[in-house]
Design a protein around this motif. Sequence first.
Motif, PDB file in Angstrom:
ATOM      1  N   MET A 111      18.170  19.537  27.642  1.00  9.10           N
ATOM      2  CA  MET A 111      17.890  20.361  28.815  1.00  9.10           C
ATOM      3  C   MET A 111      19.109  21.177  29.226  1.00  9.10           C
ATOM      4  O   MET A 111      18.990  22.349  29.612  1.00  9.10           O
ATOM      5  CB  MET A 111      17.425  19.470  29.971  1.00  9.10           C
ATOM      6  CG  MET A 111      16.063  18.835  29.758  1.00  9.10           C
ATOM      7  SD  MET A 111      15.580  17.784  31.143  1.00  9.10           S
ATOM      8  CE  MET A 111      13.943  17.270  30.624  1.00  9.10           C
ATOM      9  N   ARG A 112      20.278  20.556  29.147  1.00 12.01           N
ATOM     10  CA  ARG A 112      21.495  21.302  29.492  1.00 12.01           C
ATOM     11  C   ARG A 112      21.735  22.434  28.494  1.00 12.01           C
ATOM     12  O   ARG A 112      22.202  23.518  28.868  1.00 12.01           O
ATOM     13  CB  ARG A 112      22.688  20.357  29.529  1.00 12.01           C
ATOM     14  CG  ARG A 112      22.601  19.290  30.617  1.00 12.01           C
ATOM     15  CD  ARG A 112      23.869  18.460  30.698  1.00 12.01           C
ATOM     16  NE  ARG A 112      23.749  17.387  31.685  1.00 12.01           N
ATOM     17  CZ  ARG A 112      23.467  16.138  31.393  1.00 12.01           C
ATOM     18  NH1 ARG A 112      23.296  15.771  30.128  1.00 12.01           N
ATOM     19  NH2 ARG A 112      23.365  15.227  32.351  1.00 12.01           N
ATOM     20  N   SER A 126      14.855  24.445  32.706  1.00 10.04           N
ATOM     21  CA  SER A 126      16.170  24.078  33.232  1.00 10.04           C
ATOM     22  C   SER A 126      16.921  25.327  33.674  1.00 10.04           C
ATOM     23  O   SER A 126      16.967  26.332  32.948  1.00 10.04           O
ATOM     24  CB  SER A 126      16.970  23.329  32.154  1.00 10.04           C
ATOM     25  OG  SER A 126      18.261  23.009  32.611  1.00 10.04           O
ATOM     26  N   VAL A 139      16.387  21.458  37.812  1.00 10.55           N
ATOM     27  CA  VAL A 139      15.379  21.383  36.770  1.00 10.55           C
ATOM     28  C   VAL A 139      14.018  21.275  37.447  1.00 10.55           C
ATOM     29  O   VAL A 139      13.856  20.531  38.417  1.00 10.55           O
ATOM     30  CB  VAL A 139      15.599  20.176  35.837  1.00 10.55           C
ATOM     31  CG1 VAL A 139      14.536  20.132  34.761  1.00 10.55           C
ATOM     32  CG2 VAL A 139      16.981  20.217  35.212  1.00 10.55           C
ATOM     33  N   GLU A 184      19.044  16.636  35.290  1.00  7.20           N
ATOM     34  CA  GLU A 184      18.521  16.541  33.930  1.00  7.20           C
ATOM     35  C   GLU A 184      18.090  15.121  33.591  1.00  7.20           C
ATOM     36  O   GLU A 184      17.096  14.919  32.879  1.00  7.20           O
ATOM     37  CB  GLU A 184      19.559  17.019  32.924  1.00  7.20           C
ATOM     38  CG  GLU A 184      19.844  18.505  32.936  1.00  7.20           C
ATOM     39  CD  GLU A 184      20.784  18.928  34.046  1.00  7.20           C
ATOM     40  OE1 GLU A 184      20.998  20.132  34.240  1.00  7.20           O
ATOM     41  OE2 GLU A 184      21.328  18.027  34.732  1.00  7.20           O
TER      42      GLU A 184
END
Length: 1056
Positions: A525-526, A659, A664, A596
């Motif tokens: 996600m990052r 994201s 998020v 996240e």
Amino acid sequence: MDFDESSLLDLTKKDLIDLVIVERQKNTSLASKLSTEEAQRKKMAKVISEINEDETLMLKRKQLNASSVSVQPLARDAFDVTKGPKPGMLVRDINTKTISQIIHEVPALVLESLLSTTVDDSAGVSQTVLKDERPHNDAIIAHWAFKVNKKSNTTFIFLLSLEVEKNDPAKEIIVRVESIDEEELDSTCLQVPTPPTSRFCRVLLKDGTIIIRPKEFGQSSFTFKAQVGFVEEGERTISSTRQNRLTFSDILGTQKSKLGSDRQTSGLGTQKINVGAVTKQAKELYSSSSIKADEVFCNLAALFYDRFEKEESIDERRKKHFIDNIRNAPPLTDAEQGLIAKSMKIVEEVSTKAKRIAGTLSEPVEKFLYHQKEGAGWGMAVAKIDVSALILFVHIWLFDTYEHLNNNKGVAIREVWHNLDGTRSMQFSMSVSLPGSFQDRICEGSEKTTLGSSRGVHLIKELSHNACEWTRAQQGDLKIPGLPMAMMDFVAKQQLAWSNQLKEQYRRNGKEVDRERRNAMAEVMRARRGKPLIEDQKAVFASCEELLGGEAEEGWKALESTSPEVEMSFKYFPPKKGERSIGTGKAVCVVDCSAEEVAAWVMDICCNESMMISKEEGDPAKLELRERARANERTFATVKKMPFFLHNREFVFRIIWKSEEGKVLVAFESIDDEVDYGTKLKKIRGFLKGLWHIKDLPVRGGAKQCRLTYINKMAPGGSIPTWVADKKADVALSVVKDAIDLFRQDEKVDAAELSELASLVREVWADEEYTEEENAALQRICEKFEGSLKTRNWKQLKSPDPFVKMDSTFEDGQSISRRLLTPAPSTAVVGRAITVVDATLEDCAALELAKMTREGCKGHREFGGVDREVKKLNNHSELFYQSIDFGIAGFSTREWLAKGVWKMTDENNMVVVYEDAEHDDFPIGADCMEHDGHAIGYDLVWDAPSPWRRVERLQEVFKKNRALRELGQRHSWIKEMMAIAVLGNLHRNKPVETKLDCVVDSEARQIGKNLIPALMTEALAESGVDQWRVQNRATQNQKAEPITLRFSVTSPTPRR
């Protein structure tokens, strides 16, 4: 030795041989005692002559019966029998044998063990060094003794001379082995160990050679070659005598009891002997000797194998070597790339068309079957394995490990060829045993096997550094014409059973695996921050975000929360055309982790912990659908168990995440896809829609934090009214509490709060300005405790801590709490505790002033606390409110509101005082009547979708409001009365004359029915309420009650 003919019949074969030896020492013939008939003696002599002349035939028969699997017999060079064996012994076999074995140790250590003394009683093995001539000539004299198996009563004995001819561990070690005679040991005064059993067999070796060569992965090849002869011995007293070599005549003379006869008589009577049986059994006696030699040599090699057995270590070394060199693998050839492309198409076809196998829905491995138009069917298994993708690949690729051989007894891996022609390809052959009259199947033909075929594909997807998802598609064709489809399906299912074994083999702690998978997804996600969504995903987010922003922020009604750490609210959005009016719930809380990590937890719906909870709750199904799988999207199906009178509810939904910097968002919405459960389930499709809005907060005390907002709109479907589903809104929203508990870092957060408060005290105490009221309170309370109370008689209390001194006293005429009614004077208990704290003054003060730490709130709830709240007035003062339910029948909930003030009198002294206080934000007693009354009134008459929803709301208001809760405890009929009143229905007005304390439920309902007619007869609502109060005696005197109903019912009244 005295005996008769009948006693010979009871002797075993070996006993008879021993008896022959004894009789031979006496120069007598046992055969002469077996029969007195001259004709019979002549027949026996003829048989003995035939057998003596047929040694060549015996050797050939031995060769045919020798084992061709474990040992490869060499040329049958005759043992040097010219000198004969040791007197008193019987030579039973003359042979040359070779045995080879892989030993799991380096050559140097194998040699050291070979030349050392070793005793293993559990295995029946002893290896004793009688004489060690090293280092002069690298030779020893050793005595070996072992049993072929644990059930055997015969011990095989070696008396050997071992001489190291070549000692080069890096290349080759050669040891010469020769048997020696016990007589040769007499001169050296060496004592030969006594055989452990009465029955033993001496093994004679000549021209023996042991060759030890190094192998890869720290192993050695062990090859033993020698000419072998067996000498059977009985008791030590017999074998120690001296006698010439026995002939076959003597052997046959001992076989009478085993050969059979036409007639047996007692004493020394006449017997008839079957000459054909004599010849047959005598030949069998000789032909079994080669098998005995094979068996002894095989067991000798097995003993060395077991001594150094390290199968797991060797497998690990092989796997590590493969992993370390995997990057050096040659590039894929065109043929290999074509095979991979073809295999991917097969997997795609099987994944989309396969049907779930019935009865596997609740298994940890998903299994499917797919039938093509021609050929055998395909089986597919999908499992999440708790091991890295690379390790799983190595486990699958290395077919010839010891682990594979041990776990697949019915499927024998006969040969494996790695790195064919310098490529990445591998070839192997395997055999499968089939029951009944079917021939065994093998991938390469032979006389007793039939050629079969198999195709398979393995896909391994990494979920984390130590977890993966494994998809295996397998087709096996046993080439059995006319085999029923059910039997073919059975074969496919059997092939998939390996998936369950592998799943169980690598199973680890479920919570640890879930954590690893969440962390891996959080990193994804990052890495994908700001990535755009595809069009259909944008539509889902646009629909779900309508519930959060703009006008959606207004109109939320507070909902009683299942946890003090979660704020819950509820709202009805205007339904679209054709939709039912469904309530929407919202929960807001703070979670001790990054955005996240929470989003990864939300996406992993089929995690180990969630699946375990679903199983415990009895849900029929919960699974992931992989047809729609994308990098940021997953699809799930779940069937929730409902009460016995309702059908189970099915929810099929897609869940998508996006994201952004610092936050998020996760949206989910129901879809109409059909789900294959492998069986027919009675279910009704429900509806889901919602949004997770997760925003990062500043790091506190080393703990990451985020604000979590969860909005959920759910309809159970079917005939269940929406208001019933709305009643369970708090249960659906309580899922956020699971996130709080999962990522909880109370110690870090509390430590940060204490540190901040201690720093505040340390930095601002000198600049703080106090009002006259605060100084007066400090002076008044300090004088009281240092003056009048100090001189009182203090009674020492038993302290739970030996380092804390506790005592107490009483003070008359003081109020210990401010109640809703006017407090009455009572006796106050004053407690005092004195101790030494291992902390600075500021840290100790911070621990006292921090009333809302998580540990403090938890202890408050465990003690029976209901509410707890702090309002900061300035840096040195605050209001502290708390209420406690002591759980004692007849006692109402107690509440306190105190004002606390702290002051540093100097650098080394600090005072903290508390005093009862009043404040508009914390209305207590009569001051809260009008305020709470109007609030309750508005809560009760809100514009609900149905009158019965107001009744449900009434229950919620009673739970939420302290005054109503206490009123309901004193007068249970109050709820019945108000429930009828909030329905707003018109009834006949019938006054009730029963006094307050005597009202029953039926009368309470009538009082509620009287409200609406009274309101409709007056122009003003307040006038109608006055009329209603006058008509009903129970409502006339409200001064003694903690809340005036007038304020409740004169708020906006319900419509008819």
